[in-house]
Design an enzyme around this catalytic site. Structure first.
Site, PDB file in Angstrom:
ATOM      1  N   ASP A 141     -27.494  -0.468 -42.963  1.00 43.00           N
ATOM      2  CA  ASP A 141     -27.436  -2.048 -43.717  1.00 43.00           C
ATOM      3  C   ASP A 141     -28.081  -3.066 -42.510  1.00 43.00           C
ATOM      4  OD1 ASP A 141     -26.468  -0.715 -45.878  1.00 43.00           O
ATOM      5  OD2 ASP A 141     -25.368  -2.221 -46.390  1.00 43.00           O
ATOM      6  N   CYS A 181     -21.284   4.960 -42.325  1.00 47.85           N
ATOM      7  CA  CYS A 181     -21.619   3.777 -42.807  1.00 47.85           C
ATOM      8  C   CYS A 181     -21.664   3.463 -44.281  1.00 47.85           C
ATOM      9  CB  CYS A 181     -22.784   3.429 -42.280  1.00 47.85           C
ATOM     10  SG  CYS A 181     -22.830   3.371 -40.376  1.00 47.85           S
ATOM     11  N   ASP A 182     -22.134   2.205 -44.627  1.00 45.98           N
ATOM     12  CA  ASP A 182     -21.728   1.609 -46.000  1.00 45.98           C
ATOM     13  C   ASP A 182     -21.597   2.475 -47.170  1.00 45.98           C
ATOM     14  OD1 ASP A 182     -21.904  -0.143 -43.765  1.00 45.98           O
ATOM     15  OD2 ASP A 182     -22.399  -2.043 -44.990  1.00 45.98           O
ATOM     16  N   LYS A 183     -22.744   2.695 -47.515  1.00 44.39           N
ATOM     17  CA  LYS A 183     -22.960   3.436 -48.670  1.00 44.39           C
ATOM     18  C   LYS A 183     -22.415   5.058 -48.838  1.00 44.39           C
ATOM     19  CE  LYS A 183     -24.038  -0.604 -49.500  1.00 44.39           C
ATOM     20  NZ  LYS A 183     -23.913  -0.822 -48.088  1.00 44.39           N
ATOM     21  N   CYS A 209     -20.242  -0.672 -37.230  1.00 43.33           N
ATOM     22  CA  CYS A 209     -20.116  -1.940 -36.637  1.00 43.33           C
ATOM     23  C   CYS A 209     -18.731  -2.497 -36.577  1.00 43.33           C
ATOM     24  CB  CYS A 209     -20.835  -2.811 -37.230  1.00 43.33           C
ATOM     25  SG  CYS A 209     -22.781  -2.234 -36.981  1.00 43.33           S
ATOM     26  N   GLU A 263     -27.826  -7.202 -49.779  1.00 36.00           N
ATOM     27  CA  GLU A 263     -26.920  -7.936 -49.320  1.00 36.00           C
ATOM     28  C   GLU A 263     -27.608  -9.139 -48.548  1.00 36.00           C
ATOM     29  OE1 GLU A 263     -23.651  -4.693 -47.581  1.00 36.00           O
ATOM     30  OE2 GLU A 263     -25.226  -5.733 -46.221  1.00 36.00           O
ATOM     31  N   SER A 295     -22.775  -8.632 -46.911  1.00 37.06           N
ATOM     32  CA  SER A 295     -22.398  -7.876 -45.968  1.00 37.06           C
ATOM     33  C   SER A 295     -20.776  -8.175 -45.519  1.00 37.06           C
ATOM     34  CB  SER A 295     -23.203  -8.013 -44.630  1.00 37.06           C
ATOM     35  OG  SER A 295     -22.485  -7.412 -43.714  1.00 37.06           O
TER      36      SER A 295
END
Length: 553
Positions: A78, A119-121, A191, A444, A470
């Site tokens: 992202d 990570c995110d998704k 992160c 985002e 985010s």
């Protein structure tokens, strides 16, 4: 075992022949076949080290008497996709990931899965597949990045985004920005703040589908490798016990996940993702439940961007298990929920070595940062179907705010206005046509929120969008406004100068327009013309509202 469809009987001689082409022996074909889904790539810094984690998982599977079979999953970073067309693919990738894991597991009759995302998704996409497949499944992530340091100051990715706004406002030099850029991301891993990736990885412990430590053991620590080996060992046991994901992903598990979400002050994206996973698991997770749990759950952590600490600090004080112990004592936890440990959550917590909060990184439930949770669902004339704000990252002065709308059809125009000095204290920035359909892809908005923060406007300007934020966002940033503008939602009818009132305490978000004026504007409304093709065009046709988790119909 399911894999017997490939390995047992005279009729399966052709199948065994193909497995022999992989180098498998007779013994390996008789053992449980375990899929190891790795999101490794040379694109995503959170995934750069996943070869090592995946190899450790496979070692554990072999030690346990299973046969690992690795296959890949895609993943979008992202941070790298932010503020350009790439961000439209981020949320949309979640459905692709879920579909591809389902296809591989079913097509090859695998007995169980170990999911290795970061990570995110990728985390929610894999968990959606786990819920669909109802196989024995464990998730082990790559772990969080360590925070950076420059000139005695701890920095992370959100600090770099905010520094851009500070430079534009003349509050920071280019040399200092360069120092931030070179220092903020010192290791591989997700992160370092309580952003979406770490939020979801921490929540897997509350869901019970990952072993303790999954959310907080740093990516570069050897303990992460040991955890991966333990995960590999445990999945073989789960297959032999036929301990399926449906025993884990129950209503109790999702309630626990929401309690932890509120205690940690997680990313608002968790609401989207938990709804999507629950949908696949057949569990009803509506926004009213989210609000009820938020009202009943103390906020115990203020990690970056809401506070000065990072995931490594939470790890040092006992990690997620410390937070769950506090929630249990506060009566905000369903201890009877099952976990992949083979224990209930309550039984697992009895093994925790540091049951008490330290008072700084994790507050005790008797002395929380706030008596209510980190996420608030809002409703009102702008968002009849709901909107979401990270309450724990909003300055006290902005919990109630009223001001004139500054309306932008898309993120790019808003960013230009903010960085160009066109936004004044008291304004309410409205970014629309960025929802699941209108974006498409619900991008985002870290760039505009970080620019506002870096320019010192986060305590005087609110930002509303039918897109999303985010986990690195802080300030009065309200996202997921539903219905979105593309579907004719009220946010699509706003114009410059309309008075907007935001009351996070009361959970409301309203405009000042009367029904006569609204009717006139509805007659003039035109949806955005989407100039997209390929997967994004298909996504725009199939996706549902953010209030429904942006899942496919």
């Amino acid at each position: 075992m399911r894999s017997h469809q490939l390995t047992q009987g005279v009729e399966r001689a052709p199948h065994r022949s193909l497995l022999r082409a992989l180098g498998l022996t007779d013994r390996e074909m008789k053992q449980p076949l375990i899929g190891v889904v790795s999101a490794f790539s040379e694109v995503v810094p959170g995934h750069a080290h996943l070869k090592n984690v995946t190899d450790a998982v496979k070692t554990g599977i072999r030690l346990g008497g299973g046969t690992p079979l690795e296959f890949p999953a895609i993943g979008v970073c992202d941070g790298l996709a932010m503020n350009h067309e790439g961000m439209r693919y981020s949320l949309a990738s979640r459905e692709l990931i879920a579909d591809s894991v389902e296809v591989m597991a079913r097509a090859h009759s695998l007995d169980g899965l170990v999911l290795v995302p970061n990570c995110d998704k990728i985390v929610p996409g894999m968990l959606m597949a786990a819920a669909r497949l109802d196989l024995p499944v464990i998730l082990v992530s790559g772990g969080p990045m360590l925070a950076g340091e420059t000139n005695g100051k701890t920095v992370d990715l959100s600090a770099v985004f905010e520094a851009v706004g500070a430079v534009k406002a003349g509050l920071m030099t280019l040399e200092t920005l360069q120092d931030y850029e070179e220092s903020a991301c010192p290791t591989c891993g997700s992160c370092s703040g309580m952003y979406t990736a770490n939020s979801m990885n921490c929540i897997t412990e509350a869901l019970g589908i990952a072993l303790p430590g999954n959310g907080t053991v740093p990516a570069v620590y050897s303990q992460r490798i040991r955890l991966a080996k333990e995960t590999g060992l445990r999945i073989v046991e789960l297959v032999r016990e036929d301990f399926k994901s449906s025993r884990i992903l129950t209503e109790d598990a999702f309630v626990n996940a929401l309690h932890l979400d509120m205690a940690l002050g997680c990313s608002t994206n968790t609401v989207l993702h938990l709804k999507a996973i629950a949908h696949e698991a057949g569990v009803d997770l509506d926004l009213e439940l989210v609000n009820r749990i938020s009202q009943a759950t103390p906020n115990l952590c203020r990690l970056s961007p809401a506070g000065p600490h990072h995931i490594e600090d939470l790890y040092r004080v006992g990690g997620i298990q410390t937070v769950l112990c506090e929630l249990q004592q506060a009566g905000c936890f369903r201890g009877e929920a099952a976990t992949v440990q083979g224990l209930t959550q309550a039984q697992g917590l009895l093994r925790h070595r540091q049951p008490q909060a330290d008072g700084t990184v994790v507050r005790p439930a008797s002395d929380p940062f706030s008596p209510t949770g980190g996420i608030q669902v809002l409703r009102g004339s702008i968002a009849p179907d709901g909107a979401v704000v990270k309450r724990s990252a909003v300055a006290p002065a902005m919990m109630v705010h009223e001001g004139p709308a500054r309306v932008f059809d898309g993120e790019e125009a808003a960013v230009q206005a903010i960085l160009g000095g066109a936004i004044q204290p008291g304004d309410v920035v409205v970014i629309r046509f960025e929802g699941p359909k209108g974006g498409p892809g619900m991008p985002e908005m870290l760039t505009p929120t970080s620019a506002l923060s870096g320019m010192g406007l986060d305590e005087s300007v609110a930002l509303l969008t039918d897109g999303r934020f985010s986990g690195a966002t802080r300030g009065a940033a309200v996202g997921h406004i539903s219905p979105e503008a593309q579907e004719g939602g009220p946010i699509g009818l706003l114009r410059d100068g309309d008075r907007i009132r935001l009351d996070i305490h009361a959970g409301t978000i309203d405009h000042d327009l009367d029904e006569t004026e609204l009717a006139r504007r509805r007659g003039e409304f035109r949806a955005r013309e989407l100039n997209v093709k390929g997967y994004l065009a298909r996504y725009a046709r199939l996706t549902t509202s953010a209030s429904q988790g942006a899942v496919f119909r």
